[in-house]
Design a protein around this motif. Structure first.
Motif, mmCIF file in Angstrom:
data_model
loop_
_atom_site.group_PDB
_atom_site.id
_atom_site.type_symbol
_atom_site.label_atom_id
_atom_site.label_comp_id
_atom_site.label_asym_id
_atom_site.label_seq_id
_atom_site.Cartn_x
_atom_site.Cartn_y
_atom_site.Cartn_z
ATOM 1 N N GLN A 155 -4.903 -32.521 2.719
ATOM 2 C CA GLN A 155 -6.226 -32.746 3.288
ATOM 3 C C GLN A 155 -7.222 -33.063 2.165
ATOM 4 N N TRP A 156 -8.089 -34.044 2.426
ATOM 5 C CA TRP A 156 -9.064 -34.464 1.413
ATOM 6 C C TRP A 156 -10.469 -34.314 1.985
ATOM 7 N N HIS A 157 -11.209 -33.347 1.464
ATOM 8 C CA HIS A 157 -12.605 -33.137 1.839
ATOM 9 C C HIS A 157 -13.439 -33.170 0.559
ATOM 10 N N GLY A 158 -14.402 -34.041 0.500
ATOM 11 C CA GLY A 158 -15.238 -34.102 -0.686
ATOM 12 C C GLY A 158 -15.012 -35.374 -1.461
ATOM 13 N N HIS A 160 -20.986 -42.302 -5.189
ATOM 14 C CA HIS A 160 -19.834 -41.537 -4.778
ATOM 15 C C HIS A 160 -20.239 -40.610 -3.645
ATOM 16 N N SER A 161 -19.368 -40.494 -2.667
ATOM 17 C CA SER A 161 -19.695 -39.651 -1.533
ATOM 18 C C SER A 161 -18.431 -39.069 -0.932
ATOM 19 N N GLY A 162 -18.612 -38.051 -0.146
ATOM 20 C CA GLY A 162 -17.489 -37.431 0.538
ATOM 21 C C GLY A 162 -17.998 -36.790 1.797
ATOM 22 N N GLY A 163 -17.161 -36.000 2.434
ATOM 23 C CA GLY A 163 -17.602 -35.379 3.665
ATOM 24 C C GLY A 163 -16.512 -34.537 4.261
ATOM 25 N N THR A 164 -16.624 -34.328 5.567
ATOM 26 C CA THR A 164 -15.647 -33.489 6.251
ATOM 27 C C THR A 164 -14.781 -34.299 7.195
ATOM 28 N N THR A 165 -14.780 -35.613 7.057
ATOM 29 C CA THR A 165 -13.961 -36.458 7.919
ATOM 30 C C THR A 165 -12.481 -36.197 7.649
ATOM 31 N N PRO A 166 -11.621 -36.482 8.635
ATOM 32 C CA PRO A 166 -10.206 -36.093 8.528
ATOM 33 C C PRO A 166 -9.378 -37.039 7.668
ATOM 34 N N TYR A 167 -9.659 -37.092 6.383
ATOM 35 C CA TYR A 167 -8.861 -37.900 5.474
ATOM 36 C C TYR A 167 -7.638 -37.111 5.013
ATOM 37 N N PRO A 182 -0.536 -42.676 -4.262
ATOM 38 C CA PRO A 182 -1.240 -41.970 -3.190
ATOM 39 C C PRO A 182 -1.614 -42.926 -2.056
ATOM 40 N N LEU A 183 -1.335 -42.524 -0.839
ATOM 41 C CA LEU A 183 -1.656 -43.287 0.357
ATOM 42 C C LEU A 183 -2.733 -42.527 1.115
ATOM 43 N N VAL A 184 -3.866 -43.162 1.345
ATOM 44 C CA VAL A 184 -5.000 -42.483 1.976
ATOM 45 C C VAL A 184 -5.065 -42.882 3.453
ATOM 46 N N PHE A 185 -5.093 -41.874 4.323
ATOM 47 C CA PHE A 185 -5.112 -42.087 5.774
ATOM 48 C C PHE A 185 -6.399 -41.528 6.372
ATOM 49 N N TYR A 186 -6.833 -42.181 7.451
ATOM 50 C CA TYR A 186 -7.944 -41.677 8.250
ATOM 51 C C TYR A 186 -7.468 -41.664 9.697
ATOM 52 N N ASP A 187 -7.376 -40.490 10.287
ATOM 53 C CA ASP A 187 -6.873 -40.373 11.667
ATOM 54 C C ASP A 187 -5.540 -41.096 11.830
ATOM 55 N N CYS A 232 -7.057 -51.227 2.823
ATOM 56 C CA CYS A 232 -6.550 -51.732 4.092
ATOM 57 C C CYS A 232 -7.704 -51.845 5.083
ATOM 58 N N ALA A 233 -7.735 -52.934 5.833
ATOM 59 C CA ALA A 233 -8.826 -53.199 6.764
ATOM 60 C C ALA A 233 -8.851 -52.164 7.879
ATOM 61 N N GLN A 234 -10.061 -51.818 8.292
ATOM 62 C CA GLN A 234 -10.255 -50.890 9.409
ATOM 63 C C GLN A 234 -11.258 -51.519 10.367
ATOM 64 N N THR A 235 -10.777 -52.036 11.483
ATOM 65 C CA THR A 235 -11.662 -52.703 12.431
ATOM 66 C C THR A 235 -11.640 -52.054 13.802
ATOM 67 N N GLU A 236 -10.811 -51.002 13.981
ATOM 68 C CA GLU A 236 -10.745 -50.362 15.275
ATOM 69 C C GLU A 236 -12.034 -49.602 15.558
ATOM 70 N N PRO A 237 -12.431 -49.479 16.832
ATOM 71 C CA PRO A 237 -13.645 -48.726 17.164
ATOM 72 C C PRO A 237 -13.563 -47.295 16.638
ATOM 73 N N GLY A 238 -14.668 -46.858 16.026
ATOM 74 C CA GLY A 238 -14.725 -45.482 15.535
ATOM 75 C C GLY A 238 -13.976 -45.246 14.244
ATOM 76 N N SER A 239 -13.511 -46.311 13.591
ATOM 77 C CA SER A 239 -12.745 -46.124 12.365
ATOM 78 C C SER A 239 -13.671 -45.813 11.192
#
Length: 225
Positions: free
Chosen positions: A108-111, A133-140, A181-186, A198-205
């Motif tokens: 899990q990556w927060h920050g 530089h920024s980070g957050g609590t999103t589910p990376y 390292p491979l970084v994922f979001y949802d 990698c492109a992210q064009t899906e709604p809410g991405s």
């Protein structure tokens, strides 16, 4: 001693024109044009200049007769204390011994910054829109070895590629791929660190953001930019 000095001097001149495609590598086709004694002298000098302990006669013979003539798609390796010699395509690499492969368990990556396991350096967000530089609590998540994932290039008409095809296109050696390292979001791959966003064009991405990978052991050989 005088003869050895002359051999080293000649090997140094030859070495100047023997660079491979990546920084610090040697051209295997170039080595194959040389006679045996000169080839040995050049490889010894190359290793010494890279700061590695010289190999024994037996290990050097393994490099010259096992690694150099191997198929371009093979994965030969000669190892001695503090050094591994490998090939990828037409380049001869000398690197510090590879660490244990990272576990497949997602991290899990927060920050804004994440320290990676096994001495693989760190990841850092760079938000191009805010130029900081920024980070957050999103589910990376950060994963290793997720070979079934695919990546679509950013921009109009971006193609979707398998990780294997992307690594081949970018010239990432097969023996380094498990450490990328491979970084994922949802559960969607958004970055292959050091290789491609990698492109992210899906709604809410997640918004398009760059991932910086630094402090890893292979920064000096130009594989990962």
């Amino acid at each position: 001693a005088e003869a050895a000095e002359l051999v080293d001097e000649h090997a140094g001149e030859v070495l100047k024109a023997l660079h491979g495609q990546r920084r610090g590598t040697l051209s295997i086709p170039g080595l194959e044009t040389m006679n045996g004694p000169l080839r040995k002298a050049v490889v010894r000098l190359w290793l010494r200049r890279l700061g590695f302990r010289p190999p024994s006669v037996a290990r050097l013979d393994e490099v010259l007769h096992g690694v150099l003539p191997a198929r371009a798609d093979a994965n030969p390796c000669v190892l001695w204390t503090g050094c591994e010699v490998r090939r990828y395509r037409t380049d001869l690499f000398a690197i510090s011994p590879l660490p244990p492969r990272p576990a497949a368990t997602p991290l899990q990556w927060h920050g804004p910054v994440m320290e990676l396991p096994n001495g693989l350096g760190r990841l850092e967000w760079f938000d191009e829109r805010a130029d900081d530089h920024s980070g957050g609590t999103t589910p990376y998540q950060v994963r290793f070895g997720a070979t079934a994932a695919t990546c679509r290039s950013v921009g109009a008409g971006g193609r979707r590629r398998t990780l294997k095809a992307l690594f081949q296109e970018q010239g990432v050696p097969s023996w380094l791929r498990p450490y990328v390292p491979l970084v994922f979001y949802d559960d969607r791959l958004i970055a292959v660190a050091g290789v491609r966003a990698c492109a992210q064009t899906e709604p809410g991405s997640a918004p398009n953001r760059r991932v910086l990978w630094s402090g890893h052991p292979w920064s000096g050989i130009g594989v990962f930019q």
